[in-house]
Design a protein around this motif. Structure first.
Motif, short mmCIF file in Angstrom:
data_model
loop_
_atom_site.label_atom_id
_atom_site.label_comp_id
_atom_site.label_asym_id
_atom_site.label_seq_id
_atom_site.Cartn_x
_atom_site.Cartn_y
_atom_site.Cartn_z
N VAL A 67 0.98 -1.26 0.18
CA VAL A 67 -0.14 0.08 0.19
C VAL A 67 0.89 1.19 0.04
CG1 VAL A 67 -1.84 1.25 1.25
CG2 VAL A 67 -1.66 -1.27 1.23
N ASP A 68 0.25 2.38 -0.49
CA ASP A 68 1.24 3.47 -0.64
C ASP A 68 0.95 4.60 0.41
OD1 ASP A 68 2.85 5.52 -1.52
OD2 ASP A 68 1.88 5.68 -3.60
N VAL A 69 1.74 4.59 1.34
CA VAL A 69 1.49 5.65 2.55
C VAL A 69 1.42 6.93 2.16
CG1 VAL A 69 3.96 6.09 2.81
CG2 VAL A 69 2.36 6.34 4.68
N GLY A 70 0.31 7.44 2.62
CA GLY A 70 -0.16 9.02 2.39
C GLY A 70 -0.87 9.06 1.01
N PHE A 71 -1.23 8.29 0.23
CA PHE A 71 -1.77 8.26 -0.91
C PHE A 71 -3.34 8.85 -0.76
CE2 PHE A 71 -3.51 7.81 -5.13
CZ PHE A 71 -2.47 7.84 -5.91
N ASN A 72 -3.66 10.08 -1.40
CA ASN A 72 -4.89 10.69 -1.23
C ASN A 72 -5.32 10.85 -0.02
OD1 ASN A 72 -7.21 11.78 -2.85
ND2 ASN A 72 -8.52 10.06 -2.32
N ASP A 73 -4.63 11.21 1.26
CA ASP A 73 -5.17 11.14 2.59
C ASP A 73 -6.12 12.39 2.32
OD1 ASP A 73 -3.45 9.34 3.44
OD2 ASP A 73 -1.85 10.53 4.58
N GLY A 74 -5.97 13.51 1.95
CA GLY A 74 -6.93 14.41 1.91
C GLY A 74 -8.38 13.89 1.47
N GLY A 75 -8.49 13.03 0.59
CA GLY A 75 -9.87 12.61 0.36
C GLY A 75 -10.59 11.44 1.05
N GLU A 76 -9.34 10.50 1.71
CA GLU A 76 -9.61 9.52 2.36
C GLU A 76 -10.23 9.96 3.86
OE1 GLU A 76 -10.36 7.09 0.87
OE2 GLU A 76 -8.89 7.43 -1.12
N VAL A 77 -10.14 11.18 4.25
CA VAL A 77 -10.46 11.33 5.80
C VAL A 77 -11.79 11.80 5.87
CG1 VAL A 77 -9.62 13.95 5.67
CG2 VAL A 77 -9.34 12.46 7.72
N LEU A 78 -12.42 12.21 4.94
CA LEU A 78 -13.71 12.61 4.74
C LEU A 78 -14.63 11.46 5.44
CD1 LEU A 78 -14.44 14.37 1.54
CD2 LEU A 78 -14.71 15.38 3.71
N PRO A 79 -15.62 11.90 6.18
CA PRO A 79 -16.58 10.97 6.99
C PRO A 79 -17.15 9.78 5.72
CG PRO A 79 -17.09 13.13 7.63
CD PRO A 79 -16.14 13.31 6.37
N GLY A 80 -17.10 8.59 6.03
CA GLY A 80 -17.73 7.74 5.13
C GLY A 80 -16.65 7.32 3.99
N GLN A 81 -15.37 7.67 3.89
CA GLN A 81 -14.52 7.05 3.09
C GLN A 81 -13.53 6.15 3.45
OE1 GLN A 81 -14.39 8.34 -0.33
NE2 GLN A 81 -16.59 8.85 0.55
N GLY A 82 -13.47 5.96 4.89
CA GLY A 82 -12.89 4.81 5.26
C GLY A 82 -11.63 4.96 6.10
N GLY A 83 -10.94 6.18 5.84
CA GLY A 83 -9.78 6.60 6.59
C GLY A 83 -8.59 6.71 6.00
N THR A 84 -7.42 7.26 6.28
CA THR A 84 -6.15 7.11 5.61
C THR A 84 -5.51 5.76 5.89
OG1 THR A 84 -4.86 7.62 7.41
CG2 THR A 84 -5.80 9.85 6.18
N ASN A 85 -4.37 5.51 4.79
CA ASN A 85 -3.82 3.94 4.98
C ASN A 85 -3.28 3.72 6.51
OD1 ASN A 85 -4.45 3.54 2.32
ND2 ASN A 85 -2.71 4.37 1.66
N GLU A 86 -2.62 4.85 6.88
CA GLU A 86 -2.03 4.70 8.02
C GLU A 86 -2.81 4.27 9.20
OE1 GLU A 86 1.81 7.47 8.78
OE2 GLU A 86 0.48 8.42 7.36
#
Length: 650
Positions: free
Chosen positions: A488-507
């Motif tokens: 998995v790519d650390v930090g990939f699209n963190d901005g979008g993944e942090v939104l509610p319902g998106q699942g959270g960042t890879n970390e």
């Protein structure tokens, strides 16, 4: 539980969208799809834009759709019947059939759950070439295939952005026009992309006119610059969240490319497969359904199904689409020199379109540079071609002890017979929310079944990993004793993944996964951060230096699923995706070996607490700074907007 008679009859139907469209070329594939299997429809395919999405929000998902048989393995009798529901040529492995069984189950409620006419869902073919490399390398192969077209090209990408990569495709269109003029016959080119705009209020498929496509953001050539190309362009997005995330190309119904990358410049490692065989007709049918609209003019080969070459499939440099740029490593250099000697120079039809191909064999290897893409260059220079010119190697190059360890972005697959294949796609869903019914499609069913039926190992490489079903599926597999390896790519699209319902960042997800496992189970979860071939440790994707956008799953070293789908919430519930499932131990081995050769990820495993530490015990410090709460939401919205514009990770 075996498949239903309804599904059996659907896969044995005589009609497909392609065949019916060929009989009615002035019609539209969308209208044909709406009525073709009308007696089985739960609801037709749609193209109604925002209004259709809003109306759909008023309807709840049907929970009965997801009443899959959990924990009950199909019997041998079930698998015998499943094997009859595809044109596989030879009987697939039991693992392939078990996964395909669950894919077929999605057709019970909706014949279009696979985004392809059911008789074309299961097929067969060969993989001649795979590329695991930066975007320019994959775009070069697009160029080499486009200019050889004699009748038609269908090119689709999620995001098209005026760029060096897009310019290369435009150059291909212009060169194609010149060649078509010499033959005295136009070539029809259809192109599909996703650049959402307000016109999609009532219609999700918008014809793009010339005055728009020649603008600064797109920069496709004018018709006058490619007069022998009959060009038509459609912009497709199913509002609000139904992104057209597919990336593929089909040329002359002879071959197809299935890619992870968009046509833009990004600092990404990507993956492409070159497919030939009857599977091309399956991809062609999916392309027509995606287009939806009438065609002006129709594709000339609508009535010409794939034909196996009379002298059989060609592999390596014998393939008509191969060029010397496909050669890597010492073996590649030796073959290049052999071809050059036999041709008295660079072999005609095999040289690249630049001077580097002609200099490759004679260039002195004084700097100990490896042979990559038909020339001597450093690995860093090669990786930096992916729009990251200022990235420096942190790992000095050393000559590998064996050719089997060389950096070889081009995988010239060993000659092989046709192997069973299936398209495992999903249609776009614009409706917000992530209900269980949202996974009722061929793609998600295949991924879930792969995790459920694996006997010893699952390998996944994806830029983002956070969709609830796949997280749960991996954890359940790990608890069963299955070795699950995640790149998995650390930090990939963190901005979008942090939104509610998106699942959270890879970390965040990696830490939560290990927290849910018992100590004795954790060793079966092998979680790694992507690391570039010239790097000593992972670099956060926000730096845009060494990112990875590959989408690949390999199960028990036998079945591989490759294509466009990420393991994130957006791909699981909303985007249109196209993936091919391949039943072949040899191809899976070559893919896995290519992953090993072309990155250093295998050396950078997270600890059993879900945290990465380097050899000195230091954690990564180049975090994006994305957090939860209000600030996180603001950054998430910004990231999502950037992603839709093609500026974020998607």
């Amino acid at each position: 539980m075996t498949i239903s008679e309804k599904v059996y009859s659907l896969t044995h139907a005589q009609r497909t969208v392609t065949a019916t469209f060929a009989e009615n070329p002035k019609s539209s594939s969308g209208q044909i799809a709406k009525t073709l299997y009308e007696q089985h429809h739960k609801k037709p395919l749609g193209s109604g834009g925002y209004l259709e999405t809003v109306l759909g929000m008023l309807q709840g998902g049907n929970a009965e759709e997801m009443n899959r048989i959990q924990g009950i393995q199909p019997t041998q009798e079930d698998l015998d019947k499943v094997a009859e529901c595809g044109k596989f040529g030879t009987r697939p492995s039991d693992l392939f059939l078990k996964i395909y069984h669950d894919v077929l189950s999605t057709l019970d409620a909706n014949p279009w759950a696979g985004l392809v006419s059911p008789p074309l869902l299961g097929s067969r073919g060969v993989v001649n070439l795979s590329i695991i490399s930066v975007i320019p390398e994959i775009i070069q192969h697009h160029y080499d295939c486009i200019i050889r077209a004699e009748h038609e090209v269908f090119l689709a990408t999620n995001f098209w952005q005026a760029s060096k990569s897009a310019s290369k495709i435009c150059d291909a269109f212009i060169e194609l026009s010149k060649r078509a003029e010499k033959r005295g016959k136009k070539v029809v080119v259809k192109m599909l992309y996703d650049r959402a705009n307000l016109k999609m209020l009532t219609e999700s498929h918008i014809v793009v006119e010339e005055d728009e496509w020649i603008g600064e953001e797109v920069k496709i050539p004018k018709r006058s610059e490619m007069p022998w190309v009959d060009f038509e362009l459609v912009n497709f997005h199913q509002p609000m969240l139904g992104t057209f995330h597919a990336k593929f190309m089909i040329v002359d119904r002879k071959m197809a490319l299935l890619c992870s990358n968009n046509i833009q410049d990004r600092a990404n490692m990507e993956m492409m497969t070159h497919l030939e065989g009857p599977i091309v007709d399956s991809l062609y049918d999916m392309a027509l359904i995606s287009w939806f609209r009438p065609m002006h003019p129709p594709l000339p080969l609508l009535n010409t199904p794939y034909q196996v070459p009379s002298d059989g499939y060609k592999f390596g440099m014998d393939n008509e689409y191969a060029i010397t740029r496909n050669l890597d490593g010492t073996k590649g250099a030796e073959l290049f020199k052999k071809l050059e000697r036999e041709a008295g120079g660079v072999p005609e039809g095999h040289a690249g379109d630049g001077p580097e191909g002609q200099l490759a064999a004679s260039a002195p290897d004084t700097d100990n540079k490896p042979f990559i893409s038909g020339t001597y260059q450093t690995i860093t220079d090669h990786l930096n071609a992916g729009d990251q010119p200022n990235t420096h190697a942190s790992l000095p190059y050393e000559v590998p002890a064996s050719p089997s360890d060389e950096y070889t972005p081009h995988i010239l697959h060993a000659p092989h017979a046709e192997c069973p294949m299936a398209l495992v796609n999903r249609a776009p869903n614009g409706k917000p929310g992530n209900p269980a019914s949202g996974t009722h499609n061929a793609q998600d069913a295949a991924w879930l079944a792969a995790l459920e039926y694996a006997q010893h190992s699952v390998f996944i490489q994806t830029p983002t990993f956070n969709a609830a079903p796949v997280v749960e599926g991996v954890l359940n597999a790990v608890r069963r004793g299955i070795e699950c390896t995640l790149y998995v790519d650390v930090g990939f699209n963190d901005g979008g993944e942090v939104l509610p319902g998106q699942g959270g960042t890879n970390e965040v997800v990696s830490k939560k996964m290990f927290e849910q496992l018992k100590e004795e189970e954790k060793d079966n979860l092998k979680f790694y951060w992507y690391t570039g071939k010239d790097q000593t440790k992972p670099i956060n994707a926000s730096a845009q230096k060494r990112n990875c956008h590959v989408k690949l799953m390999i199960v028990d070293d036998i079945v591989g699923i490759q294509g466009n789908g990420n393991q994130d919430t957006q791909s699981w519930y909303h985007s249109q995706e196209v993936n091919v499932m391949v039943d072949s131990p040899s191809i899976c081995h070559e893919w896995r070996d290519g992953i090993r050769r072309n990155q250093n990820t295998q050396y950078h495993r997270l600890g059993n607490d879900g945290v990465y530490r380097d050899a000195e015990g230091n954690e990564l410090t180049d975090s994006t700074g994305v957090t939860s709460g209000f600030r996180g939401v603001v950054k998430g919205v910004q990231g999502s907007i950037a992603r839709v514009r093609g500026k974020g990770g998607f």
